[in-house]
Scaffold this motif. Sequence first.
Motif, PDB file in Angstrom:
ATOM      1  N   ARG A  28     -76.001  21.861 -35.752  1.00 19.26           N
ATOM      2  CA  ARG A  28     -77.326  21.380 -36.162  1.00 19.26           C
ATOM      3  C   ARG A  28     -78.284  22.551 -36.379  1.00 19.26           C
ATOM      4  NH1 ARG A  28     -79.197  16.097 -32.954  1.00 19.26           N
ATOM      5  NH2 ARG A  28     -77.053  15.615 -33.545  1.00 19.26           N
ATOM      6  N   LEU A  29     -78.216  23.530 -35.467  1.00 19.74           N
ATOM      7  CA  LEU A  29     -79.080  24.702 -35.592  1.00 19.74           C
ATOM      8  C   LEU A  29     -78.761  25.477 -36.865  1.00 19.74           C
ATOM      9  CD1 LEU A  29     -79.260  26.044 -31.918  1.00 19.74           C
ATOM     10  CD2 LEU A  29     -81.020  24.800 -33.225  1.00 19.74           C
ATOM     11  N   LYS A  30     -77.471  25.592 -37.182  1.00 13.36           N
ATOM     12  CA  LYS A  30     -77.063  26.297 -38.402  1.00 13.36           C
ATOM     13  C   LYS A  30     -77.679  25.632 -39.633  1.00 13.36           C
ATOM     14  CE  LYS A  30     -72.618  28.483 -37.371  1.00 13.36           C
ATOM     15  NZ  LYS A  30     -73.164  29.859 -37.341  1.00 13.36           N
ATOM     16  N   VAL A  31     -77.600  24.293 -39.672  1.00 18.22           N
ATOM     17  CA  VAL A  31     -78.130  23.574 -40.832  1.00 18.22           C
ATOM     18  C   VAL A  31     -79.646  23.731 -40.897  1.00 18.22           C
ATOM     19  CG1 VAL A  31     -78.403  21.298 -41.892  1.00 18.22           C
ATOM     20  CG2 VAL A  31     -76.208  21.950 -40.916  1.00 18.22           C
ATOM     21  N   ILE A  37     -84.372  28.214 -45.261  1.00 16.62           N
ATOM     22  CA  ILE A  37     -84.300  29.176 -46.377  1.00 16.62           C
ATOM     23  C   ILE A  37     -84.124  28.439 -47.708  1.00 16.62           C
ATOM     24  CG2 ILE A  37     -83.054  31.199 -47.274  1.00 16.62           C
ATOM     25  CD1 ILE A  37     -82.075  31.676 -44.374  1.00 16.62           C
ATOM     26  N   TYR A  38     -83.293  27.392 -47.697  1.00 25.42           N
ATOM     27  CA  TYR A  38     -83.013  26.628 -48.934  1.00 25.42           C
ATOM     28  C   TYR A  38     -83.453  25.174 -48.736  1.00 25.42           C
ATOM     29  CZ  TYR A  38     -79.810  30.590 -49.524  1.00 25.42           C
ATOM     30  OH  TYR A  38     -79.266  31.843 -49.614  1.00 25.42           O
ATOM     31  N   PRO A  39     -84.747  24.933 -48.719  1.00 25.85           N
ATOM     32  CA  PRO A  39     -85.232  23.588 -48.355  1.00 25.85           C
ATOM     33  C   PRO A  39     -84.727  22.492 -49.302  1.00 25.85           C
ATOM     34  CG  PRO A  39     -87.026  24.968 -49.173  1.00 25.85           C
ATOM     35  CD  PRO A  39     -85.861  25.867 -49.005  1.00 25.85           C
ATOM     36  N   ASN A  40     -84.376  22.849 -50.544  1.00 24.01           N
ATOM     37  CA  ASN A  40     -83.954  21.807 -51.486  1.00 24.01           C
ATOM     38  C   ASN A  40     -82.438  21.676 -51.599  1.00 24.01           C
ATOM     39  OD1 ASN A  40     -86.628  21.155 -52.140  1.00 24.01           O
ATOM     40  ND2 ASN A  40     -86.726  23.006 -53.426  1.00 24.01           N
ATOM     41  N   SER A  41     -81.709  22.461 -50.810  1.00 25.51           N
ATOM     42  CA  SER A  41     -80.249  22.396 -50.946  1.00 25.51           C
ATOM     43  C   SER A  41     -79.736  21.109 -50.324  1.00 25.51           C
ATOM     44  CB  SER A  41     -79.605  23.600 -50.253  1.00 25.51           C
ATOM     45  OG  SER A  41     -79.776  23.495 -48.865  1.00 25.51           O
ATOM     46  N   LYS A  42     -78.740  20.529 -50.935  1.00 22.82           N
ATOM     47  CA  LYS A  42     -78.117  19.326 -50.379  1.00 22.82           C
ATOM     48  C   LYS A  42     -76.841  19.780 -49.662  1.00 22.82           C
ATOM     49  CE  LYS A  42     -75.589  15.184 -51.370  1.00 22.82           C
ATOM     50  NZ  LYS A  42     -74.416  14.839 -52.155  1.00 22.82           N
ATOM     51  N   LEU A 357     -71.684  28.000 -46.007  1.00 25.47           N
ATOM     52  CA  LEU A 357     -72.983  27.323 -45.964  1.00 25.47           C
ATOM     53  C   LEU A 357     -73.957  28.027 -46.906  1.00 25.47           C
ATOM     54  CD1 LEU A 357     -74.626  25.045 -44.671  1.00 25.47           C
ATOM     55  CD2 LEU A 357     -75.169  26.570 -42.774  1.00 25.47           C
ATOM     56  N   GLU A 358     -73.973  29.323 -46.818  1.00 23.04           N
ATOM     57  CA  GLU A 358     -74.891  30.142 -47.622  1.00 23.04           C
ATOM     58  C   GLU A 358     -74.576  30.038 -49.126  1.00 23.04           C
ATOM     59  OE1 GLU A 358     -77.284  32.505 -46.773  1.00 23.04           O
ATOM     60  OE2 GLU A 358     -77.481  33.387 -48.782  1.00 23.04           O
ATOM     61  N   ARG A 359     -73.289  30.125 -49.460  1.00 19.32           N
ATOM     62  CA  ARG A 359     -72.925  30.228 -50.883  1.00 19.32           C
ATOM     63  C   ARG A 359     -72.627  28.871 -51.528  1.00 19.32           C
ATOM     64  NH1 ARG A 359     -68.365  34.292 -51.817  1.00 19.32           N
ATOM     65  NH2 ARG A 359     -68.947  33.889 -53.987  1.00 19.32           N
ATOM     66  N   ALA A 360     -72.140  27.897 -50.735  1.00 17.63           N
ATOM     67  CA  ALA A 360     -71.748  26.608 -51.330  1.00 17.63           C
ATOM     68  C   ALA A 360     -72.524  25.433 -50.739  1.00 17.63           C
ATOM     69  CB  ALA A 360     -70.244  26.390 -51.138  1.00 17.63           C
ATOM     70  N   GLU A 387     -67.397  10.996 -53.384  1.00 19.67           N
ATOM     71  CA  GLU A 387     -68.095  11.915 -54.292  1.00 19.67           C
ATOM     72  C   GLU A 387     -68.581  13.176 -53.579  1.00 19.67           C
ATOM     73  OE1 GLU A 387     -69.015   8.900 -53.501  1.00 19.67           O
ATOM     74  OE2 GLU A 387     -71.190   8.697 -53.253  1.00 19.67           O
ATOM     75  N   ASP A 388     -68.865  13.047 -52.294  1.00 17.16           N
ATOM     76  CA  ASP A 388     -69.281  14.235 -51.529  1.00 17.16           C
ATOM     77  C   ASP A 388     -68.088  15.175 -51.330  1.00 17.16           C
ATOM     78  OD1 ASP A 388     -71.884  13.370 -51.346  1.00 17.16           O
ATOM     79  OD2 ASP A 388     -71.583  12.381 -49.409  1.00 17.16           O
TER      80      ASP A 388
END
Lengths: 406, 406
Positions: A28-31, A37-42, A357-360, A387-388
């Motif tokens: 959870r902390l990682k996410v 840093i990437y507030p819009n990343s899904k 996590l960072e790249r994908a 689909e996920d």
Amino acid sequence: MTKGSSVGVKRNANLSNCESELFFWKLRLKVQSHLAIYPNSKVISLAVGDATEPIPQSITCAVEKYVHSLSTREGFSGYGIHQGLESLRTRIVEQLYNGLGVKTSEIFVSDGAKGCLSRLLMMFGSGLTLALQDATYPVINQLCSLFGQNIVYLAKKSEDDFFPDLSNAPHTDLIYFCSPNNPTGIAATKKNLEELVSFAKKNGSIILYDAVYSAFVEDIDCAKSIYEIPGAREVAIEVNSFSKLAGFTGVRLGWSIIPESVVFANGKSVLQDFHKVTLLTAPAGASSIAQAGGLAALSSESFKDVLKIIEHYKENARILLKAFASYGLEAFGGRNSPYIWLKIAGKSSEDVCDEWLERAHVLASPGVFFGPAGEGFLRISAFGHREDIIEAVERLDAIMLPCKSC
Amino acid sequence: MTKGSSVGVKRNANLSNCESELFFWKLRLKVQSHLAIYPNSKVISLAVGDATEPIPQSITCAVEKYVHSLSTREGFSGYGIHQGLESLRTRIVEQLYNGLGVKTSEIFVSDGAKGCLSRLLMMFGSGLTLALQDATYPVINQLCSLFGQNIVYLAKKSEDDFFPDLSNAPHTDLIYFCSPNNPTGIAATKKNLEELVSFAKKNGSIILYDAVYSAFVEDIDCAKSIYEIPGAREVAIEVNSFSKLAGFTGVRLGWSIIPESVVFANGKSVLQDFHKVTLLTAPAGASSIAQAGGLAALSSESFKDVLKIIEHYKENARILLKAFASYGLEAFGGRNSPYIWLKIAGKSSEDVCDEWLERAHVLASPGVFFGPAGEGFLRISAFGHREDIIEAVERLDAIMLPCKSC
């Protein structure tokens, strides 16, 4: 018995052995850090072993009907019996343990596998020795420490053979054994389990067999229940759950089986003691509503729907396994289990996790979160919407496959 | 850590302190023997503290809706959080602890009061001293023994004053205190509870305050929560439940409150340790379906229906109290509680119980089943359908009142 001064209540010393953060908090902390840093990343999570597909309507309709009946004079019922509905226990035997000699009187319905395990550990009391597979779901280690068990690890046979080397294993009172295992996704073969049962018999140990992923077992040489193994009824207690079987992770329903032939060193019945512990700690049994759900899930009609969802997760696993093969990575599990144990090399499992996590924007569980033997692996969960899973694979393809246009 | 020979697993020594039959088994045996002699008798039970009235439809409708949502992609949810839904914890504070300083972060939703208590005892570990009221619900005694607590009893002030004589009480680590008490039906006054809190403070004890019957409290000088008492937030943990509040004895839902200001002797937070114990033993929290029910029960609309049912049981109690007065018997409780503690004289409580069963086919609980201090009393439960209560009274009239035609 009494104290003369105001010293306050001493903290339970066992809790000092349970202080490290549990892996789901670490994830959870990682996410959270990632989203900062990437507030819009899904972020797509392949890290959590939780059902994602809706519960079949054939089950929820039956539960709705039961809930409605609670508002009627005829249908209302109060405290249930501590062991669970006889009808549910009968259906568990018929649908899941047919021909294995399990009796309804040996089944205890509970609010889930952790509830079962906690109550078993309460029953055994503290100060026993307990063996765990390496790697093991880390909550188990801390749970056993909470109850004051002395934990030893069973070393695996070799790098790529995940069954413990019992010829060099310590003799312990209890052996917690999970198959198909979380995190490795490996189901022990029947031959493995024969060895385990014989080892337990020789040493006078009791096996706590965690079969919560047994619905995923498809290989004919693997067992869905420890009671497929001759002699297991004398040494093994099985814990199971509707969580991964029928998507009941939020509904909460599980069961344990205490064969009447399992006895303590003094010859006393373990089953009788478990009755007492259950009467004291959960005298009314599991939620009657959840039990109505379990009864429906194991009906011949709904059980087909249940198996379709298991098949959905298995197809997810096949899609993921195919992708990992295309990256040239070796993967274990994912066949009799919703988990894939992905071998990585050269980097730490946490570094690979962070890189994905960072790249994908894809989250996996670093193997090291499951103990030192998990280093060198990622645990990949095949729970998820199709689909996920497909999108996660596309994103991983983009960072793992050589650039086609180059 | 290891054993060399096949001695088998030692039985938990604490279990030998839990071997006596629980009172509800003893009652069941009484009814079975009775029915063997009078197979056609319709026994009316005033012995069991279990909800009998249907759950209001305003609650079951909300639960049905939630259950249906679990079969949809949008509505399905898996593992809940260990502490319970934030919305439910907020509603508990707003509806039941308004103005008492309880924070949602201090509430842990569980599968019922026994689940809460078990987890609290797991947290405290074994070997502490624990005081119980005399009389106390007998499951509590055995539950504490299972966890290895050393139990002492707090003697009551006098024959007819059920609050313990704290001036001569032993100092213990923990004090389990139930109010309104089961079996006596007595609610401690605020003044009593001030004394209790002050006693705990002086001795560095922690109070485990069992408030599962608090919804029945009506007297202004009695408290519904220990947190109505100044200073309680430093020394008291409260356990409560939807069982008797909203007829959820089968549904299973409760909560405990661990104020952040309660600390161990070493200054460590009890709340933090309870987080850990809950994460290990019930990481997914209580059934999401039961929580949906709790959320509905505490809504402003349904709560009125809930209170009507409490009022139904209270009216039952008044009918019973009136009958007992007409027999010239002294009765305690039954005002802030569903239990009446009926004073009998000259015979043992079990003899009177047997006589009522034999002559009126009415079952009551012998006080002695709740400990030696219960001798001389019967516990009468006011749970029941109105017509059963009225018929029970008619049958008791027939054996207790002087024959009018004589």
